[in-house]
Design a protein around this motif. Sequence first.
Motif, PDB file in Angstrom:
ATOM      1  N   MET A   3     -37.102  15.170 -14.002  1.00 19.22           N
ATOM      2  CA  MET A   3     -38.606  14.984 -13.142  1.00 19.22           C
ATOM      3  C   MET A   3     -39.387  13.374 -13.755  1.00 19.22           C
ATOM      4  SD  MET A   3     -41.592  16.358 -16.402  1.00 19.22           S
ATOM      5  CE  MET A   3     -42.929  16.052 -15.049  1.00 19.22           C
ATOM      6  N   GLN A   4     -39.776  12.675 -12.693  1.00 16.53           N
ATOM      7  CA  GLN A   4     -39.956  10.925 -13.410  1.00 16.53           C
ATOM      8  C   GLN A   4     -40.558  11.650 -14.813  1.00 16.53           C
ATOM      9  OE1 GLN A   4     -42.287   9.870 -10.041  1.00 16.53           O
ATOM     10  NE2 GLN A   4     -41.168  11.248  -9.212  1.00 16.53           N
ATOM     11  N   ARG A   5     -40.291  10.351 -15.723  1.00 20.44           N
ATOM     12  CA  ARG A   5     -40.366  10.014 -16.870  1.00 20.44           C
ATOM     13  C   ARG A   5     -42.373  10.091 -17.191  1.00 20.44           C
ATOM     14  NH1 ARG A   5     -42.869   7.420 -20.680  1.00 20.44           N
ATOM     15  NH2 ARG A   5     -42.617   7.461 -22.961  1.00 20.44           N
ATOM     16  N   PRO A   6     -42.680   8.652 -16.141  1.00 20.14           N
ATOM     17  CA  PRO A   6     -44.050   8.768 -16.513  1.00 20.14           C
ATOM     18  C   PRO A   6     -44.939   9.700 -16.039  1.00 20.14           C
ATOM     19  CG  PRO A   6     -42.703   6.772 -15.313  1.00 20.14           C
ATOM     20  CD  PRO A   6     -41.850   7.762 -15.295  1.00 20.14           C
ATOM     21  N   GLN A   7     -44.356  10.567 -15.218  1.00 18.99           N
ATOM     22  CA  GLN A   7     -45.145  12.031 -15.169  1.00 18.99           C
ATOM     23  C   GLN A   7     -45.367  12.928 -16.581  1.00 18.99           C
ATOM     24  OE1 GLN A   7     -46.698  13.082 -12.521  1.00 18.99           O
ATOM     25  NE2 GLN A   7     -45.453  12.896 -10.824  1.00 18.99           N
ATOM     26  N   LEU A   8     -44.247  12.983 -16.633  1.00 19.62           N
ATOM     27  CA  LEU A   8     -44.110  13.833 -17.920  1.00 19.62           C
ATOM     28  C   LEU A   8     -45.373  12.753 -19.071  1.00 19.62           C
ATOM     29  CD1 LEU A   8     -43.452  16.050 -20.208  1.00 19.62           C
ATOM     30  CD2 LEU A   8     -41.086  14.609 -20.496  1.00 19.62           C
ATOM     31  N   GLN A   9     -44.981  11.891 -19.786  1.00 19.32           N
ATOM     32  CA  GLN A   9     -46.475  11.350 -20.539  1.00 19.32           C
ATOM     33  C   GLN A   9     -47.590  11.306 -20.689  1.00 19.32           C
ATOM     34  OE1 GLN A   9     -45.568  10.131 -23.396  1.00 19.32           O
ATOM     35  NE2 GLN A   9     -46.816   8.752 -23.350  1.00 19.32           N
ATOM     36  N   ARG A  10     -47.318  11.101 -18.872  1.00 17.61           N
ATOM     37  CA  ARG A  10     -48.891  11.216 -18.428  1.00 17.61           C
ATOM     38  C   ARG A  10     -49.351  13.311 -18.460  1.00 17.61           C
ATOM     39  NH1 ARG A  10     -47.734   7.435 -14.670  1.00 17.61           N
ATOM     40  NH2 ARG A  10     -47.040   8.646 -12.847  1.00 17.61           N
ATOM     41  N   ALA A  31     -36.284  -5.368 -12.043  1.00 14.94           N
ATOM     42  CA  ALA A  31     -37.731  -5.204 -11.729  1.00 14.94           C
ATOM     43  C   ALA A  31     -37.905  -3.420 -12.420  1.00 14.94           C
ATOM     44  CB  ALA A  31     -38.661  -5.574 -11.823  1.00 14.94           C
ATOM     45  N   GLN A  32     -37.212  -2.841 -11.347  1.00 11.56           N
ATOM     46  CA  GLN A  32     -37.436  -1.281 -11.048  1.00 11.56           C
ATOM     47  C   GLN A  32     -36.164  -0.776 -12.189  1.00 11.56           C
ATOM     48  OE1 GLN A  32     -39.740   0.913 -10.516  1.00 11.56           O
ATOM     49  NE2 GLN A  32     -41.307  -1.722 -10.416  1.00 11.56           N
ATOM     50  N   VAL A  33     -34.737  -1.873 -12.793  1.00 13.85           N
ATOM     51  CA  VAL A  33     -33.476  -1.322 -13.151  1.00 13.85           C
ATOM     52  C   VAL A  33     -33.871  -1.626 -14.367  1.00 13.85           C
ATOM     53  CG1 VAL A  33     -31.208  -1.862 -13.282  1.00 13.85           C
ATOM     54  CG2 VAL A  33     -32.487  -1.339 -11.077  1.00 13.85           C
ATOM     55  N   ASN A  34     -33.426  -0.488 -15.310  1.00 15.41           N
ATOM     56  CA  ASN A  34     -33.219  -0.439 -16.672  1.00 15.41           C
ATOM     57  C   ASN A  34     -32.159  -0.138 -17.223  1.00 15.41           C
ATOM     58  OD1 ASN A  34     -33.306   1.618 -19.183  1.00 15.41           O
ATOM     59  ND2 ASN A  34     -34.997  -0.258 -19.442  1.00 15.41           N
ATOM     60  N   TYR A  35     -31.583  -1.256 -18.781  1.00 11.27           N
ATOM     61  CA  TYR A  35     -30.407  -2.025 -18.812  1.00 11.27           C
ATOM     62  C   TYR A  35     -30.196  -0.835 -20.817  1.00 11.27           C
ATOM     63  CZ  TYR A  35     -26.107  -3.356 -20.600  1.00 11.27           C
ATOM     64  OH  TYR A  35     -24.551  -3.886 -21.141  1.00 11.27           O
ATOM     65  N   THR A  36     -29.688  -0.279 -21.127  1.00 12.53           N
ATOM     66  CA  THR A  36     -30.230   0.170 -22.338  1.00 12.53           C
ATOM     67  C   THR A  36     -28.924   0.194 -23.372  1.00 12.53           C
ATOM     68  OG1 THR A  36     -32.098   0.537 -21.591  1.00 12.53           O
ATOM     69  CG2 THR A  36     -31.209   1.261 -23.867  1.00 12.53           C
ATOM     70  N   ASP A  77     -50.700  -0.681 -25.422  1.00 11.08           N
ATOM     71  CA  ASP A  77     -52.280  -0.493 -24.944  1.00 11.08           C
ATOM     72  C   ASP A  77     -52.026   0.641 -23.837  1.00 11.08           C
ATOM     73  OD1 ASP A  77     -53.194  -2.309 -26.840  1.00 11.08           O
ATOM     74  OD2 ASP A  77     -52.480  -4.028 -25.343  1.00 11.08           O
ATOM     75  N   ASP A  78     -50.820   0.412 -23.331  1.00 10.65           N
ATOM     76  CA  ASP A  78     -50.254   1.599 -22.305  1.00 10.65           C
ATOM     77  C   ASP A  78     -50.214   2.708 -22.394  1.00 10.65           C
ATOM     78  OD1 ASP A  78     -48.130   0.742 -22.469  1.00 10.65           O
ATOM     79  OD2 ASP A  78     -47.862   0.664 -20.174  1.00 10.65           O
ATOM     80  N   TRP A  79     -50.031   2.893 -23.464  1.00 14.13           N
ATOM     81  CA  TRP A  79     -49.109   5.044 -24.299  1.00 14.13           C
ATOM     82  C   TRP A  79     -47.612   5.002 -22.978  1.00 14.13           C
ATOM     83  CZ3 TRP A  79     -53.335   8.992 -24.931  1.00 14.13           C
ATOM     84  CH2 TRP A  79     -53.350   9.622 -25.890  1.00 14.13           C
ATOM     85  N   ASN A  80     -46.760   4.400 -23.161  1.00 20.20           N
ATOM     86  CA  ASN A  80     -45.953   4.134 -22.285  1.00 20.20           C
ATOM     87  C   ASN A  80     -45.658   4.888 -21.322  1.00 20.20           C
ATOM     88  OD1 ASN A  80     -44.745   2.085 -24.021  1.00 20.20           O
ATOM     89  ND2 ASN A  80     -44.343   3.778 -25.541  1.00 20.20           N
ATOM     90  N   ALA A  81     -47.589   5.431 -20.812  1.00 21.65           N
ATOM     91  CA  ALA A  81     -47.983   5.347 -19.471  1.00 21.65           C
ATOM     92  C   ALA A  81     -46.762   5.269 -18.378  1.00 21.65           C
ATOM     93  CB  ALA A  81     -49.300   5.498 -19.277  1.00 21.65           C
ATOM     94  N   THR A  82     -46.341   4.092 -18.122  1.00 17.82           N
ATOM     95  CA  THR A  82     -45.599   3.742 -16.966  1.00 17.82           C
ATOM     96  C   THR A  82     -44.306   3.223 -17.024  1.00 17.82           C
ATOM     97  OG1 THR A  82     -46.094   1.384 -17.018  1.00 17.82           O
ATOM     98  CG2 THR A  82     -47.607   2.578 -15.607  1.00 17.82           C
ATOM     99  N   ALA A  83     -43.299   3.584 -18.169  1.00 18.66           N
ATOM    100  CA  ALA A  83     -41.792   3.111 -18.905  1.00 18.66           C
ATOM    101  C   ALA A  83     -41.260   4.286 -18.291  1.00 18.66           C
ATOM    102  CB  ALA A  83     -42.233   2.403 -20.173  1.00 18.66           C
TER     103      ALA A  83
END
Length: 380
Positions: free
Chosen positions: A105-112, A267-272, A37-43
């Motif tokens: 760059m910050q990934r959300p910035q690129l997505q936006r 919440a700000q840490v991602n594990y992949t 729904d949010d177009w992955n704009a913040t991930a």
Amino acid sequence: MSTAPTVLVVGGGAAGNAVTVLLRRAGLAVDLVEAKDDWNATAGSGITLQGNALRVLRELGVWERVRAAGFPFGSVGITAPDGTVLHVARDVRTGGDDLPATVGMQRPQLQRILIDAVRDSGARVRLGTRPVSLDQDGDGGREGVTVRFTDGTESRYDLVVAADGLNSATRAAIGITDKPEPTGMAIWRVATPRPEGVTRTDLAYGGPAHIAGYCPTSETTIYAYVVEAHRDRATIPRESYADEMRRLACGYGGHWPEITRHITDPAQVNYTWFDRLLVEGSWHRGRVVLVGDAAHCCPPTLAQGAALSLEDAWVLAQLLTDGRPWDDALFAAYHERRIRRVRPVVEASVQLGQWQLDGVRDADVPGLMGRTMTMLRELP
């Protein structure tokens, strides 16, 4: 085709957004559907964009915004775990001499930025929507795909571009059975304030983790990462993510003590996990064609995931808009151009990780990185 072709793009990540903008510029009617729904704009935390990614972003008309939002640099440092700089290499300008070698760059910035470009293109966008079935036919002598969506609607298109990522449902729906495979490694990522003096990517091999690195993403931010052997995610409580990453990061010197003190919010840490995928056979079935992570994915050891996806979009759009028929020969040409470029990057990315996983300390990491990146200076 006597009337303007219609295209459905499934997935609004880098590849899907890019191909939408390029096809709209050529006058095609494009619908883009995105499951989120949010177009992955913040991930996401940060992204490293090599010159060959910047070259496509310039073609999309968004380079000036990317440059303003990101942090350009031209070298990479190899350090010991204690922070001692062992080697500094000039990055290859894979996008040509008129573009920086690298922009973080910050990934959300690129997505936006890409979202704005899609909106400005006039494409019809539907969020929170995905296909549930695809029925290919030759209605009226014109090949096409009838697509039914989760919202109950149905439309017919001349082409479907599957840009729905690593676990692409569209790929599976058209009978391509390739699936991603874990490489045995996993990465912890976080965005933090930029320590004074961090002006490039530095990578430490060895220490508490296999790899520890960071990349400046703006004048005030970086993203930092540590890579270890993968673990069952179910055994790692989500609320412990900051503790887990900090435990690994605290064993590194140099700028790491300053970085580590900001790793506090789980919440700000991602594990992949690191995955590998390369669809060796055809990337299309009839009028459905794969781009980006739906066709290939490599570990981020060369920072080429987004770049390869953007290149796919660029090449496919060129072929679709140069006047040739949309037939098997066109899609075979697309596959041939892309796989000869993608395969060496996937293989090199996996090899770099495997050396670390195996503890090979005399591996020619700078050499393999340099040879692969030099190859990417050529147009895709």
